[in-house]
Every structure is written in structure tokens, then in C-alpha cells.
Design a protein around this motif. Structure first.
Motif, PDB file in Angstrom:
ATOM      1  N   TYR A 228      -1.058   6.887  13.701  1.00  0.00           N
ATOM      2  CA  TYR A 228      -0.441   7.762  14.596  1.00  0.00           C
ATOM      3  C   TYR A 228       1.055   7.230  15.071  1.00  0.00           C
ATOM      4  CZ  TYR A 228      -4.901   9.960  15.045  1.00  0.00           C
ATOM      5  OH  TYR A 228      -5.947  10.772  14.741  1.00  0.00           O
ATOM      6  N   TYR A 229       1.235   6.261  14.566  1.00  0.00           N
ATOM      7  CA  TYR A 229       2.724   5.782  14.857  1.00  0.00           C
ATOM      8  C   TYR A 229       3.899   6.714  14.087  1.00  0.00           C
ATOM      9  CZ  TYR A 229       7.033   2.772  15.182  1.00  0.00           C
ATOM     10  OH  TYR A 229       8.055   2.180  15.499  1.00  0.00           O
ATOM     11  N   TYR A 230       3.406   7.188  13.066  1.00  0.00           N
ATOM     12  CA  TYR A 230       4.026   7.850  12.042  1.00  0.00           C
ATOM     13  C   TYR A 230       3.972   9.433  12.313  1.00  0.00           C
ATOM     14  CZ  TYR A 230       5.017   3.330  10.413  1.00  0.00           C
ATOM     15  OH  TYR A 230       5.176   2.030  10.242  1.00  0.00           O
TER      16      TYR A 230
ATOM     17  N   LYS B 117       1.228  12.567  14.455  1.00  0.00           N
ATOM     18  CA  LYS B 117       0.456  12.988  15.384  1.00  0.00           C
ATOM     19  C   LYS B 117      -1.043  13.402  14.794  1.00  0.00           C
ATOM     20  CE  LYS B 117       4.167  14.421  18.388  1.00  0.00           C
ATOM     21  NZ  LYS B 117       4.726  15.602  19.234  1.00  0.00           N
TER      22      LYS B 117
ATOM     23  N   LYS C 145       6.874   2.036   5.143  1.00  0.00           N
ATOM     24  CA  LYS C 145       5.498   2.197   5.354  1.00  0.00           C
ATOM     25  C   LYS C 145       5.278   3.887   5.571  1.00  0.00           C
ATOM     26  CE  LYS C 145       4.824  -2.142   8.253  1.00  0.00           C
ATOM     27  NZ  LYS C 145       4.677  -2.443   9.301  1.00  0.00           N
ATOM     28  N   LYS C 146       6.332   4.612   6.055  1.00  0.00           N
ATOM     29  CA  LYS C 146       6.039   6.114   6.151  1.00  0.00           C
ATOM     30  C   LYS C 146       6.053   6.733   4.780  1.00  0.00           C
ATOM     31  CE  LYS C 146       7.624  10.136   8.671  1.00  0.00           C
ATOM     32  NZ  LYS C 146       8.469  10.688   9.709  1.00  0.00           N
TER      33      LYS C 146
ATOM     34  N   ARG D 115      13.663  -4.172  10.454  1.00  0.00           N
ATOM     35  CA  ARG D 115      12.414  -3.366  11.043  1.00  0.00           C
ATOM     36  C   ARG D 115      12.448  -1.576  10.548  1.00  0.00           C
ATOM     37  NH1 ARG D 115      10.896  -4.164  17.411  1.00  0.00           N
ATOM     38  NH2 ARG D 115      10.512  -6.310  16.442  1.00  0.00           N
TER      39      ARG D 115
ATOM     40  N   ALA E  38      -3.026   3.239  13.096  1.00  0.00           N
ATOM     41  CA  ALA E  38      -1.851   2.690  12.791  1.00  0.00           C
ATOM     42  C   ALA E  38      -1.035   3.929  12.320  1.00  0.00           C
ATOM     43  CB  ALA E  38      -1.800   1.642  11.623  1.00  0.00           C
TER      44      ALA E  38
ATOM     45  N   GLN F 270       9.742   0.213   8.621  1.00  0.00           N
ATOM     46  CA  GLN F 270       9.050   1.558   8.760  1.00  0.00           C
ATOM     47  C   GLN F 270       9.240   2.700   8.017  1.00  0.00           C
ATOM     48  OE1 GLN F 270      10.833   1.830  12.622  1.00  0.00           O
ATOM     49  NE2 GLN F 270       9.582   0.451  13.989  1.00  0.00           N
TER      50      GLN F 270
END
Length: 234
Positions: free
Chosen positions: A72-74, A76, A35-36, A28, A70, A32
């Protein structure tokens, strides 16, 4: 009295070890990070193509085929995303600086840094990296970027001064020399194409020759030594 037939045993689920599928699948955390990285890369491309102020988070989300929520998970917001893109550019500088450890003279160290930097900025994954004005960043991020840029700049100046002292670099103003070197390198992503006439390696070799001959105290004696130290640069 009729005996009740025993219930069949439920099939046991195989226990999954910590290393699932022998690590063939990304964790996971790895997903992440991927994706970032994709987010930062796509944002960099959008900012470079259209300008930071002409791109919204909705535009970046659309390019990635995800929802704005989606993202905003990475990050602000858009300005924090801009900071992430600038951090990539600064990281490249740190990687390039580490190459100086392989050099002997100040000039060799500068040549190694320049060569590595050119190979980094012409890589497919970072061709979209661009340098943003500090004013576009949040105040707290401006301080971080300013300090890191200055740290890089001062380190390269020190190496040029080292070259002047050891006789490998002709007397010059280190501050202006760094501005010249980095101006040329930072412009490369604006015009270089991976499918163009020259490979990244050919480009690095040619530009390093140009730059080092402009700095060298003895340009005539450069060729062979440069070839030796730059061969394992990648």
C-alpha cells in the motif's frame, strides 16, 4: 588537591557527504523505484498466469515475500496496480514510436517501430506484460489508457498513410493494417521463450520481413535497405 584527569576526546564521526560511499549504494529514491518495479513485474506475471480476477494483493505480496501492508506504500489497491502494469505496456509503445525518427520512408519507419517493439516485448524484464480489458480498470484510468492507446494507434496509421503517399507502402486501409501489426506483436509474449529456438533479434528480423513484405509496394527491393536500418535498432 588532586588534579582531575582530562576526559578523553570523543572520536569524531566522519561527515557523510551527499554522495555516500561514492554513490556505490542506491539512494532511498532508487530503492523505492526498484521495489515498485519489482511489484509491477510480479503483479504482471501473476495476472498473466492466473488472470486478473483470480489474483489478490495477498497473492502478489506472497510472491514478493513481503506483507500486504507493504504494497500500500506504492498502490492503493489491486486495480491501481493493474493500471501500473498497463502503463508499462504503453511506455513500450512510446519507446518504439521514437524509432521512427531514424527512418526515411513510411515503410522504413514502420519497420523500425515493429523491430524495436518486438525487442522490447521479448526482454526478460517485460515478458510478463500483458494487455488488459479496459473494463478491469478504474474509470479514471480507463480514460488515460484509452487516450494513450488511441494516440499510438493514430500515429502508426499516419506513418502507414505516409508510406502510401511516398510510394513505399502499397495502398491499404491503415486502420486494419495497424490492427494486424499490433495483433501479431501483442501475441508474442504469450508464446515466446527466451530459452527457445530463436533469439529476440532473430525473431524481430524475421517478423519485420514478414510484415514489411505484406505492406511494401515493392517487396523485391526490401532486403538490403532493411538490413541497413535495423542493424543499430537495439
Amino acid at each position: 588537591m588532586t588534579a582531575t584527569a582530562p576526559k578523553p576526546r570523543a572520536a569524531r564521526k566522519p561527515k557523510e557527504s551527499t554522495a555516500r560511499w561514492k554513490d556505490a549504494l542506491p539512494s532511498r529514491e532508487d530503492l523505492q523505484k526498484l521495489k515498485k518495479t519489482a511489484l509491477i513485474r510480479e503483479a504482471s506475471r501473476a495476472f498473466k498466469e492466473k488472470g486478473f480476477h483470480n489474483v489478490s494483493l495477498d497473492d502478489v505480496a506472497e510472491r514478493l515475500n513481503v506483507t500486504k501492508a507493504a504494497l500500500y506504500y506504492y498502490v492503493k489497491g489491486k486495480r491501481e496496480l493493474l493500471f501500473e502494469t498497463q502503463s508499462v505496456a504503453l511506455d513500450l509503445g512510446d519507446i518504439a514510436l521514437a524509432e521512427a525518427n531514424r527512418g526515411t520512408t513510411g515503410l522504413e519507419k514502420i519497420a523500425l517501430i515493429v523491430s524495436r517493439f518486438i525487442l522490447l516485448v521479448t526482454d526478460d524484464a517485460v515478458l510478463s506484460v500483458f494487455v488488459s480489458p479496459l473494463d478491469d480498470l478504474l474509470p479514471e484510468h480507463q480514460d488515460i489508457v484509452r487516450k494513450r492507446r488511441r494516440s499510438f494507434d493514430l500515429r502508426v496509421r499516419e506513418l502507414i498513410q505516409e508510406g502510401i503517399q511516398d510510394g513505399s507502402i502499397a495502398p491499404c486501409e491503415p486502420k486494419l493494417a495497424v490492427a494486424w501489426l499490433m495483433g501479431a506483436i501483442n501475441w508474442i509474449p504469450q508464446w515466446f521463450r527466451r530459452d527457445g529456438e530463436h533469439s529476440p533479434e532473430e525473431l524481430a528480423q524475421t517478423l519485420v520481413q514478414f510484415m514489411t513484405r505484406g505492406l511494401a509496394a515493392d517487396p523485391a527491393g526490401l532486403g538490403k535497405r532493411l538490413a541497413q536500418i535495423l542493424t543499430p535498432a537495439r
